[in-house]
Design a protein around this motif. Structure first.
Motif, PDB file in Angstrom:
ATOM      1  N   ARG A   1      71.846  41.934   4.968  1.00 16.89           N
ATOM      2  CA  ARG A   1      72.825  40.949   4.525  1.00 16.89           C
ATOM      3  C   ARG A   1      73.676  41.687   3.533  1.00 16.89           C
ATOM      4  NH1 ARG A   1      69.969  36.275   1.320  1.00 16.89           N
ATOM      5  NH2 ARG A   1      68.605  38.265   0.633  1.00 16.89           N
ATOM      6  N   ARG A  57      84.951  31.691   0.111  1.00 20.21           N
ATOM      7  CA  ARG A  57      83.550  31.986   0.628  1.00 20.21           C
ATOM      8  C   ARG A  57      82.314  30.844   0.125  1.00 20.21           C
ATOM      9  NH1 ARG A  57      79.793  37.523  -0.308  1.00 20.21           N
ATOM     10  NH2 ARG A  57      78.151  37.187   1.483  1.00 20.21           N
ATOM     11  N   ASP A  58      81.713  30.595   1.313  1.00 18.38           N
ATOM     12  CA  ASP A  58      80.765  29.589   1.005  1.00 18.38           C
ATOM     13  C   ASP A  58      81.102  28.124   0.564  1.00 18.38           C
ATOM     14  OD1 ASP A  58      78.649  31.373   2.146  1.00 18.38           O
ATOM     15  OD2 ASP A  58      78.191  31.954   0.094  1.00 18.38           O
ATOM     16  N   LYS A  59      82.486  28.130   0.286  1.00 20.59           N
ATOM     17  CA  LYS A  59      82.979  26.478   0.118  1.00 20.59           C
ATOM     18  C   LYS A  59      82.964  25.880   1.538  1.00 20.59           C
ATOM     19  CE  LYS A  59      84.294  27.416  -4.149  1.00 20.59           C
ATOM     20  NZ  LYS A  59      85.148  28.755  -4.427  1.00 20.59           N
ATOM     21  N   VAL A 118      72.436  27.594   2.833  1.00 16.18           N
ATOM     22  CA  VAL A 118      73.331  27.592   4.034  1.00 16.18           C
ATOM     23  C   VAL A 118      72.416  28.268   5.103  1.00 16.18           C
ATOM     24  CG1 VAL A 118      75.261  28.100   5.377  1.00 16.18           C
ATOM     25  CG2 VAL A 118      75.415  27.259   2.962  1.00 16.18           C
ATOM     26  N   ARG A 120      83.833  28.833   9.800  1.00 11.74           N
ATOM     27  CA  ARG A 120      82.800  29.806  10.525  1.00 11.74           C
ATOM     28  C   ARG A 120      82.131  28.957  11.573  1.00 11.74           C
ATOM     29  NH1 ARG A 120      78.585  31.857   6.189  1.00 11.74           N
ATOM     30  NH2 ARG A 120      77.838  32.798   7.658  1.00 11.74           N
ATOM     31  N   GLU A 142      69.867  37.025   8.061  1.00 20.09           N
ATOM     32  CA  GLU A 142      69.684  37.001   6.464  1.00 20.09           C
ATOM     33  C   GLU A 142      68.335  36.869   5.979  1.00 20.09           C
ATOM     34  OE1 GLU A 142      72.804  35.000   4.738  1.00 20.09           O
ATOM     35  OE2 GLU A 142      74.033  35.865   6.113  1.00 20.09           O
ATOM     36  N   GLY A 197      69.562  31.895   0.690  1.00 20.55           N
ATOM     37  CA  GLY A 197      70.391  30.584   0.365  1.00 20.55           C
ATOM     38  C   GLY A 197      70.237  29.371   1.230  1.00 20.55           C
ATOM     39  N   ASP A 200      85.051  27.249   4.117  1.00 28.22           N
ATOM     40  CA  ASP A 200      84.672  28.412   4.915  1.00 28.22           C
ATOM     41  C   ASP A 200      83.845  28.074   6.087  1.00 28.22           C
ATOM     42  OD1 ASP A 200      83.853  30.919   5.315  1.00 28.22           O
ATOM     43  OD2 ASP A 200      82.487  30.965   3.776  1.00 28.22           O
ATOM     44  N   ILE A 201      82.829  27.088   5.703  1.00 32.10           N
ATOM     45  CA  ILE A 201      81.581  26.812   6.552  1.00 32.10           C
ATOM     46  C   ILE A 201      82.217  26.098   7.795  1.00 32.10           C
ATOM     47  CG2 ILE A 201      79.491  25.469   6.730  1.00 32.10           C
ATOM     48  CD1 ILE A 201      78.994  25.768   3.747  1.00 32.10           C
TER      49      ILE A 201
END
Lengths: 321, 343
Positions: A294, B132-134, A18, B141, A287, A16, B137-138
């Motif tokens: 993962r 998650r992953d929005k 990120v 984290r 990852e 991904g 969220d980032i």
């Protein structure tokens, strides 16, 4: 070789956005720190313990200025130079500590997982005890004793930190060894008469080693913090030996009470940025290198006790301390 | 049914207690061996500069260092069983006194830190897991990584500089103002409780004010771990079949998240927080040092600097026992909460 490289690149690309960016940013930052550490004699304006040049003493607690962009300390040392030389110390200690604990932890984990029996039980108990021990206190006591025994310095500090991280590699490697031991390919090797040594080195080590880079990267970040913690309490590298960020922060406590910020800010930022970089690099690697992990990571269920030995240790090692 | 359940719970607790004994024994042996492998003689290391050779020999005998090593080991274990952690070499003080007198400050600090971490960490982790992953969220984290990566003493120094010096809002050193420290009568060795017992509102306020920065500093350290663990486990439970089936039955999202997902996500979180006890104690030593907080960790550092082996041995032993005790309690709590653990 080329094909392998291309495959790795393909995995990086297929992960991904990120995690990929985490990997890039973390990796680049760690690289910058490493280069700074290696080139410290060239980059640093002064020596780490230099308090004057051309016969004039540097100002005491001087504000950041042209000559000293990060200011000077109460001992008239240049903060910028201390930060740069500190990167060198951190690199030396952490590389040594990670290599030491990797060698010891992986070897013990392989033997324990492969041989089993009472040896395994004793080692597990010992490692659990080490793991349960407040890690900073363990490192303090060890460097306290080691500095009495063999003198202080980079190697002593690295050894004290090593002991803290051995159990993590041990757990990860022992877990994967135990699950790999029963797999058909290892059984097949045993059937055709491979010696235990061959099985461990050729089959188990190769299978187990993939989880190591992630743990090593995350531990490196952790080790930086332990080193700084030791320095902050006065048990790391001694000030005459090298520049160390934790020691600088200890000296900065009294400065902070006088409202002086530059002696604390820069070494502290150096630690923080480097540990953040190592952490996100570790997560990114996790990852990329280990797509199965993962998926499992999202579904890993941590139960107490020793039952969670196959995947949980990776998780356990990932938790920041 | 009830009898069966409580029977298996009792059995689980019994087994868990039995398992803790070898652990404690190994920890104690480790401490003992660590403190003895050091070359030289602890008594001269601590007092060599101050006493004559005869006096040193006398002190050595008093501390039991002249006995055979196995005898020393046996005595050490025997004393610990009776909760006697030995006496310090430098000022001949029972370590138990240090634990009683300074333990209150450490307890106040660590408890406040844990409360803060839970109060903010659980909702943050839950929110991040749900989204998650929005972007949020980032952000959460990254915040979690940051709180872990910044050394506690650095965070503490920044707080001191900003809230203490630049803004002048909060005190940056000690557990209370000298006046409060001198006037409040000591009853529980927990200053906050003592001021409350004394009914002195102003003193309580003063103690609370002193507590804010150290507690937030130490709390942030645990917060990061808590956020990460909660997030991972919420994601995992939200993806499970029973959550899906609850949703399919049309149960409102809020109920699903709180009653089904969060509850089940908490078991591993509690476990991990138990493992964090070791982290918390290490962090407490650093925080106490940064804020000149009069806790056990502060004493430990003082005795380390004076090379007082028996004091260090006693305090370290106490810390190790605390960690074992906490992990024991956590496992028992988990067994109460989650029947799967006790089978």
């Amino acid at each position: 070789m080329a094909g392998r490289f291309r495959r790795t690149l393909a995995t990086v690309r297929s992960t991904g956005a990120v995690p990929r960016w985490l990997l890039y940013i973390g990796g680049a930052t760690v690289l910058v720190f490493t280069l700074v550490a290696l080139a410290a004699p060239l980059i640093a304006p002064y020596d780490f313990d230099q308090y004057r040049s051309d016969g004039t003493r540097f100002p005491k607690l001087g504000h950041p200025s042209g000559d000293h962009p990060f200011g000077t300390t109460v001992q008239s040392l240049d903060v910028l130079s201390r930060v740069i030389w500190g990167a060198r110390t951190a690199l030396e200690v952490v590389v040594l500590a990670v290599v030491f604990s990797l060698i010891i932890g992986v070897a013990l984990g392989l033997i324990s997982g492969f041989v089993g029996g009472w040896l395994d039980r004793v080692l597990v108990l010992l490692m659990d005890a080490l793991f349960a021990f407040p890690y900073l206190l363990l490192a303090i006591v060890l460097s306290f004793l080691l500095s009495d025994a063999i003198g202080s310095g980079v190697v002593t500090t690295a050894l004290a930190i090593t002991v803290v991280y051995v159990p993590q590699y041990f757990r990860v490697v022992r877990g994967s060894t135990m699950s790999a031991r029963e797999l058909p390919y290892v059984e097949a090797a045993r059937v055709i008469g491979a010696k235990p040594r061959t099985i461990i080195v050729r089959y188990l080590l190769a299978n187990v080693v993939q989880s190591v880079p992630v743990v090593a990267t995350l531990n490196a970040g952790d080790a930086i913090l332990t080193l700084a913690g030791l320095g902050f309490l006065g048990y790391g590298i001694q000030p005459t030996e090298a520049a160390e960020w934790g020691y600088d922060l200890q000296r900065a406590v009294s400065d902070a009470n006088a409202g002086i910020w530059w002696t604390a800010l820069y070494p502290g930022l150096a630690i923080t940025v480097l540990v953040v970089a190592l952490t996100i690099l570790g997560e990114g690697l996790n990852e990329v290198l280990n797509p199965t992990l993962r998926r499992r990571r999202a579904f890993a269920f941590l139960l107490p006790g020793r039952s969670a030995s196959t995947q949980a240790p990776v998780l356990a090692a990932k938790e920041p301390r | 049914m009830g009898a069966v359940r409580s029977g298996s719970l009792a059995r689980y607790i019994g087994t868990r207690l039995l398992l803790a004994i070898p652990m404690v024994w190994i920890l104690l042996t480790m401490v003992f061996v660590l403190m003895r492998v050091a070359p030289g003689d602890p008594v001269s290391a601590a007092l060599g500069a101050r006493l004559s050779a005869d006096q040193l020999a006398e002190r050595r005998a008093a501390a039991g260092f002249d006995a055979p090593i196995l005898q020393q080991y046996w005595d050490f274990l025997g004393h610990i069983v009776r909760l006697d952690f030995g006496r310090t070499l430098t000022d001949n003080r029972p370590v138990t006194d240090i634990i009683v007198e300074n333990g209150g400050a450490t307890l106040t600090l660590t408890l406040a830190a844990v409360i803060l971490a839970v109060l903010f960490g659980l909702p943050m982790g839950l929110h991040a897991g749900r989204r998650r992953d929005k972007p949020d969220d980032i952000v959460i984290r990254l915040f979690g990584i940051l709180t872990f990566a910044a050394p506690v003493f650095f965070v503490g120094l920044l707080f001191q500089l900003f809230f203490g010096k630049a803004l002048g809002w909060l005190p940056t050193s000690g557990q209370a103002s000298p006046v409060v420290q001198a006037t409040v009568e000591t009853k529980t060795h927990i200053l906050l409780l003592d001021t409350i017992i004394a009914g002195d509102g102003e003193a309580t306020g003063d103690v609370l004010k002193h507590l804010v920065l150290p507690a937030v500093t130490l709390g942030l350290l645990t917060l990061g771990v808590l956020v990460r663990m909660t997030r991972v486990n919420v994601i995992q439970t939200l993806g499970s079949d029973y959550v899906e089936s609850a949703r399919a039955r049309g149960i409102p999202d809020r109920t699903v998240v709180v009653r089904h997902a969060l509850r089940n996500a908490l078991v591993p979180v509690i476990t991990v927080m138990g493992l964090q006890a070791a982290l918390l104690l290490g962090g407490a030593v650093l925080t106490e040092q940064t804020f000149n907080w009069p806790g056990i960790g502060n004493q430990l550092v003082d005795y380390l600097n004076n090379r007082d082996y028996t004091a260090v041995q006693g305090i370290i032993t106490f810390f190790a026992l605390v960690v074992v005790l906490i992990s024991l309690l956590i496992d028992i709590i988990n067994a109460l909460v989650d029947p799967r653990i006790r089978y």
